[in-house]
Design an enzyme around this catalytic site. Structure first.
Site, short mmCIF file in Angstrom:
data_model
loop_
_atom_site.label_atom_id
_atom_site.label_comp_id
_atom_site.label_asym_id
_atom_site.label_seq_id
_atom_site.Cartn_x
_atom_site.Cartn_y
_atom_site.Cartn_z
N SER A 64 9.01 3.66 6.05
CA SER A 64 10.07 2.80 5.53
C SER A 64 10.70 2.05 6.70
O SER A 64 10.76 2.59 7.82
CB SER A 64 11.14 3.65 4.84
OG SER A 64 12.35 2.92 4.72
N TYR B 146 16.06 11.10 4.53
CA TYR B 146 14.95 10.19 4.24
C TYR B 146 14.29 9.72 5.54
O TYR B 146 13.07 9.76 5.68
CB TYR B 146 15.51 9.02 3.43
CG TYR B 146 14.48 8.01 2.96
CD1 TYR B 146 13.50 8.37 2.04
CD2 TYR B 146 14.51 6.69 3.40
CE1 TYR B 146 12.57 7.44 1.59
CE2 TYR B 146 13.60 5.76 2.95
CZ TYR B 146 12.63 6.12 2.05
OH TYR B 146 11.72 5.19 1.60
P1 NDP Z 1 9.77 4.63 -7.30
O1 NDP Z 1 10.85 5.66 -7.36
O2 NDP Z 1 9.97 3.34 -7.99
O3 NDP Z 1 8.41 5.28 -7.82
C1 NDP Z 1 8.04 6.52 -7.29
C2 NDP Z 1 6.70 6.93 -7.81
O4 NDP Z 1 6.35 8.13 -7.14
C3 NDP Z 1 6.68 7.21 -9.28
O5 NDP Z 1 5.43 6.84 -9.80
C4 NDP Z 1 6.86 8.72 -9.34
O6 NDP Z 1 6.20 9.32 -10.45
C5 NDP Z 1 6.14 9.15 -8.08
N1 NDP Z 1 6.63 10.42 -7.55
C6 NDP Z 1 7.87 10.78 -7.16
N2 NDP Z 1 7.89 12.04 -6.73
C7 NDP Z 1 6.62 12.49 -6.86
C8 NDP Z 1 5.99 13.72 -6.59
N3 NDP Z 1 6.66 14.76 -6.09
N4 NDP Z 1 4.66 13.83 -6.85
C9 NDP Z 1 3.95 12.80 -7.34
N5 NDP Z 1 4.49 11.60 -7.62
C10 NDP Z 1 5.81 11.46 -7.38
O7 NDP Z 1 9.50 4.43 -5.71
P2 NDP Z 1 8.95 3.15 -4.92
O8 NDP Z 1 7.82 2.55 -5.62
O9 NDP Z 1 10.11 2.32 -4.55
O10 NDP Z 1 8.49 3.85 -3.56
C11 NDP Z 1 7.14 4.10 -3.24
C12 NDP Z 1 7.05 4.46 -1.76
O11 NDP Z 1 7.55 3.39 -0.96
C13 NDP Z 1 7.88 5.70 -1.37
O12 NDP Z 1 7.19 6.47 -0.42
C14 NDP Z 1 9.12 5.10 -0.74
O13 NDP Z 1 9.75 5.96 0.16
C15 NDP Z 1 8.53 3.87 -0.06
N6 NDP Z 1 9.50 2.83 0.23
C16 NDP Z 1 10.15 2.18 -0.80
C17 NDP Z 1 11.08 1.19 -0.51
C18 NDP Z 1 11.85 0.48 -1.57
O14 NDP Z 1 12.77 -0.27 -1.24
N7 NDP Z 1 11.53 0.60 -2.84
C19 NDP Z 1 11.37 0.82 0.88
C20 NDP Z 1 10.64 1.57 1.86
C21 NDP Z 1 9.73 2.52 1.54
P3 NDP Z 1 6.99 9.99 -11.70
O15 NDP Z 1 7.80 8.88 -12.32
O16 NDP Z 1 5.91 10.52 -12.55
O17 NDP Z 1 7.89 11.03 -11.08
#
Ligand code: NDP
Length: 246
Positions: free
Chosen positions: A141, A154
């Site tokens: 991130s 985080y």
């Molecule tokens: P979202 O919260 O929108 O989506 C998260 C996804 O991850 C969902 O599909 C969720 O599935 C899944 N998930 C969460 N926990 C678990 C778990 N323990 N095992 C399997 N699946 C899991 O997140 P983003 O799309 O925003 O983020 C994706 C990545 O990008 C992350 O690593 C985040 O840290 C990183 N990131 C995001 C930023 C942002 O601004 N959005 C900025 C920087 C980095 P379910 O709904 O089934 O739980």
């Protein structure tokens, strides 16, 4: 690998947000995709249906990436459905905002288990089971570098992901497997938008030179490139996709 053999990717956390966009993009690139989810089964099934209706191949597989056998289970499911695995996208992650003085052990541990231990086990599995020429793409991130208040747990977890990326890139090179990380800035997903007022979002947008939030497709394009043969000489890098905010 025969030139006609389809490449296969596992995308963790692909039911929503950035992971979903990555799954759709890789499928559009001709790659068969394992769409992993933790709890959002309907959303994962929808992503699979969208890929299949466009002529692609995908399966949805439930696994909490923090579970002891989650990553080996995902590799098992991919190999059973498609025969092999070429690409691991360690996208699943959580972000809970809390000042350090208010961060209890459970909150800190939750970030470590989901964001670090899951990625570690995924990398370990990839080192044994990805085919030669494979790709590991981890998720850091842009908060690493900004170190803003409230992001302690985080940022600690994502800094560890960057460290694992660098070490793995040096260990897996002999099998022609590259290991890189993407470090997005603010992307308009549930993870980023949850709990933020419009005013706070606008203030954050004001810190981004390109003057807008990122969209999941902005990040999916970066992953598509890193997953492609064109990125073959890029290894051990953290690519910040953030509109220039840092
Ligand atoms: P979202 O919260 O929108 O989506 C998260 C996804 O991850 C969902 O599909 C969720 O599935 C899944 N998930 C969460 N926990 C678990 C778990 N323990 N095992 C399997 N699946 C899991 O997140 P983003 O799309 O925003 O983020 C994706 C990545 O990008 C992350 O690593 C985040 O840290 C990183 N990131 C995001 C930023 C942002 O601004 N959005 C900025 C920087 C980095 P379910 O709904 O089934 O739980």
């Amino acid at each position: 690998m025969s030139i006609n053999e389809q490449r296969v990717a596992i995308v963790t956390g692909a039911s929503k947000g950035i992971g979903r966009a990555i799954a759709l993009r890789l499928a559009n690139d001709g790659i068969a995709v394992v769409v992993n989810y933790a709890s959002s089964r309907a959303a994962a099934d929808e992503a699979v249906a969208e890929i299949e209706s466009a002529g692609g191949k995908a399966i949805a597989v439930q696994a909490d990436v923090g579970g002891a056998t989650a990553m080996s289970d995902l590799f098992d499911a991919a190999e059973k459905a498609f025969g092999h695995v070429d690409i691991l996208v360690n996208n699943a992650g959580i972000m809970k905002f809390a000042m350090l003085a208010d961060t209890d052990d459970a909150l800190f541990d939750q970030h470590i288990v989901t964001n670090v231990t899951g990625v570690f086990r995924g990398i370990r599995e990839a080192g044994k089971r990805l085919r030669e020429g494979g790709r590991v793409i981890n998720f850091s991130s842009s908060t690493v570098g900004l170190y803003g208040p409230g992001y302690g747990a985080y940022v600690a977890s994502k800094s560890a992901v960057e460290a694992l990326t660098h070490v793995a890139s040096k260990e897996f090179g002999k099998r022609h497997i590259t290991v890189n990380a993407v470090a997005p800035g603010p992307v308009e997903t549930e993870l980023f938008m949850n709990g933020k007022s419009d005013e706070l979002v606008q203030r954050i947008v004001g810190t981004i030179p390109l003057g807008r939030l990122g969209q999941p497709d902005d990040i999916a394009s970066v992953v598509s490139f890193l997953a492609s043969p064109e990125s073959g000489w890029i290894n051990g890098q953290v690519l910040r996709a953030n509109g220039g905010m840092i």
